[in-house]
Design a protein around this motif. Sequence first.
Motif, PDB file in Angstrom:
ATOM      1  N   ALA A 123       0.836  -1.199   0.000  1.00 51.99           N
ATOM      2  CA  ALA A 123       0.000   0.000   0.000  1.00 51.99           C
ATOM      3  C   ALA A 123       0.872   1.251   0.000  1.00 51.99           C
ATOM      4  O   ALA A 123       0.617   2.194  -0.754  1.00 51.99           O
ATOM      5  N   LYS A 124       1.914   1.250   0.822  1.00 46.95           N
ATOM      6  CA  LYS A 124       2.831   2.395   0.864  1.00 46.95           C
ATOM      7  C   LYS A 124       3.484   2.616  -0.489  1.00 46.95           C
ATOM      8  O   LYS A 124       3.617   3.749  -0.956  1.00 46.95           O
ATOM      9  N   LEU A 125       3.898   1.518  -1.132  1.00 46.76           N
ATOM     10  CA  LEU A 125       4.526   1.616  -2.454  1.00 46.76           C
ATOM     11  C   LEU A 125       3.535   2.174  -3.479  1.00 46.76           C
ATOM     12  O   LEU A 125       3.893   3.031  -4.293  1.00 46.76           O
ATOM     13  N   ALA A 126       2.289   1.711  -3.427  1.00 48.22           N
ATOM     14  CA  ALA A 126       1.268   2.197  -4.363  1.00 48.22           C
ATOM     15  C   ALA A 126       1.070   3.700  -4.202  1.00 48.22           C
ATOM     16  O   ALA A 126       1.029   4.434  -5.190  1.00 48.22           O
ATOM     17  N   PHE A 127       0.989   4.159  -2.952  1.00 53.92           N
ATOM     18  CA  PHE A 127       0.829   5.601  -2.714  1.00 53.92           C
ATOM     19  C   PHE A 127       2.068   6.368  -3.174  1.00 53.92           C
ATOM     20  O   PHE A 127       1.961   7.433  -3.779  1.00 53.92           O
ATOM     21  N   LYS A 128       3.242   5.811  -2.904  1.00 57.77           N
ATOM     22  CA  LYS A 128       4.493   6.458  -3.321  1.00 57.77           C
ATOM     23  C   LYS A 128       4.556   6.590  -4.850  1.00 57.77           C
ATOM     24  O   LYS A 128       5.076   7.576  -5.376  1.00 57.77           O
ATOM     25  N   CYS A 129       4.004   5.594  -5.541  1.00 60.97           N
ATOM     26  CA  CYS A 129       4.007   5.605  -7.012  1.00 60.97           C
ATOM     27  C   CYS A 129       2.896   6.481  -7.594  1.00 60.97           C
ATOM     28  O   CYS A 129       2.844   6.683  -8.800  1.00 60.97           O
ATOM     29  N   GLY A 130       1.981   6.968  -6.735  1.00 60.09           N
ATOM     30  CA  GLY A 130       0.981   7.899  -7.225  1.00 60.09           C
ATOM     31  C   GLY A 130      -0.469   7.454  -7.140  1.00 60.09           C
ATOM     32  O   GLY A 130      -1.359   8.179  -7.595  1.00 60.09           O
ATOM     33  N   ALA A 131      -0.741   6.275  -6.570  1.00 63.87           N
ATOM     34  CA  ALA A 131      -2.131   5.842  -6.418  1.00 63.87           C
ATOM     35  C   ALA A 131      -2.859   6.805  -5.481  1.00 63.87           C
ATOM     36  O   ALA A 131      -2.270   7.314  -4.532  1.00 63.87           O
ATOM     37  N   VAL A 132      -4.125   7.071  -5.761  1.00 61.86           N
ATOM     38  CA  VAL A 132      -4.901   7.978  -4.913  1.00 61.86           C
ATOM     39  C   VAL A 132      -5.573   7.240  -3.756  1.00 61.86           C
ATOM     40  O   VAL A 132      -5.987   7.861  -2.782  1.00 61.86           O
ATOM     41  N   SER A 133      -5.677   5.909  -3.862  1.00 57.32           N
ATOM     42  CA  SER A 133      -6.265   5.118  -2.788  1.00 57.32           C
ATOM     43  C   SER A 133      -5.901   3.652  -2.989  1.00 57.32           C
ATOM     44  O   SER A 133      -5.421   3.261  -4.069  1.00 57.32           O
ATOM     45  N   TYR A 134      -6.141   2.858  -1.949  1.00 59.57           N
ATOM     46  CA  TYR A 134      -5.782   1.445  -1.950  1.00 59.57           C
ATOM     47  C   TYR A 134      -6.872   0.700  -1.191  1.00 59.57           C
ATOM     48  O   TYR A 134      -7.077   0.948  -0.004  1.00 59.57           O
ATOM     49  N   ILE A 135      -7.600  -0.161  -1.872  1.00 59.82           N
ATOM     50  CA  ILE A 135      -8.682  -0.925  -1.254  1.00 59.82           C
ATOM     51  C   ILE A 135      -8.340  -2.406  -1.353  1.00 59.82           C
ATOM     52  O   ILE A 135      -7.938  -2.890  -2.404  1.00 59.82           O
ATOM     53  N   MET A 136      -8.534  -3.109  -0.241  1.00 60.28           N
ATOM     54  CA  MET A 136      -8.237  -4.535  -0.224  1.00 60.28           C
ATOM     55  C   MET A 136      -9.499  -5.360  -0.473  1.00 60.28           C
ATOM     56  O   MET A 136     -10.572  -5.046   0.018  1.00 60.28           O
TER      57      MET A 136
END
Length: 119
Positions: A89-102
């Motif tokens: 999740a941290k990597l996704a946000f660092k790469c520019g994702a606006v949100s992360y849903i499991m």
Amino acid sequence: MVRILVVDDTRFMRTILVNILTEEGFEIVGEAEDGQQAVEMYLTTKPDLVLMDIIMPKMDGMMALKTILGINPDAKILMVTAIQSIEMAKLAFKCGAVSYIMKPFQKQGILQEIEKVLL
């Protein structure tokens, strides 16, 4: 009307997302089954939001996220994944994702997250 591209390698998950979103009045501009297809469809459909899985064939969701943001730094990409990892999740946000849903997710939870992203 908000235009959404749904990206997941499983038809079942795409169908669930499409049904939830269309019931709520969102326009589905396309469905992609891998990251490579997602990038191609992003270019042709220019959606307001992309819902993207991470583990997919040909090009995974993280690479597709980076590629789309390279094309349009203002793209809104919400990761929807079964990977239950704080590091991912941290990597996704660092790469520019606006949100992360499991996955599995609740209908109301994903709708609330989309609403937050689109504000």
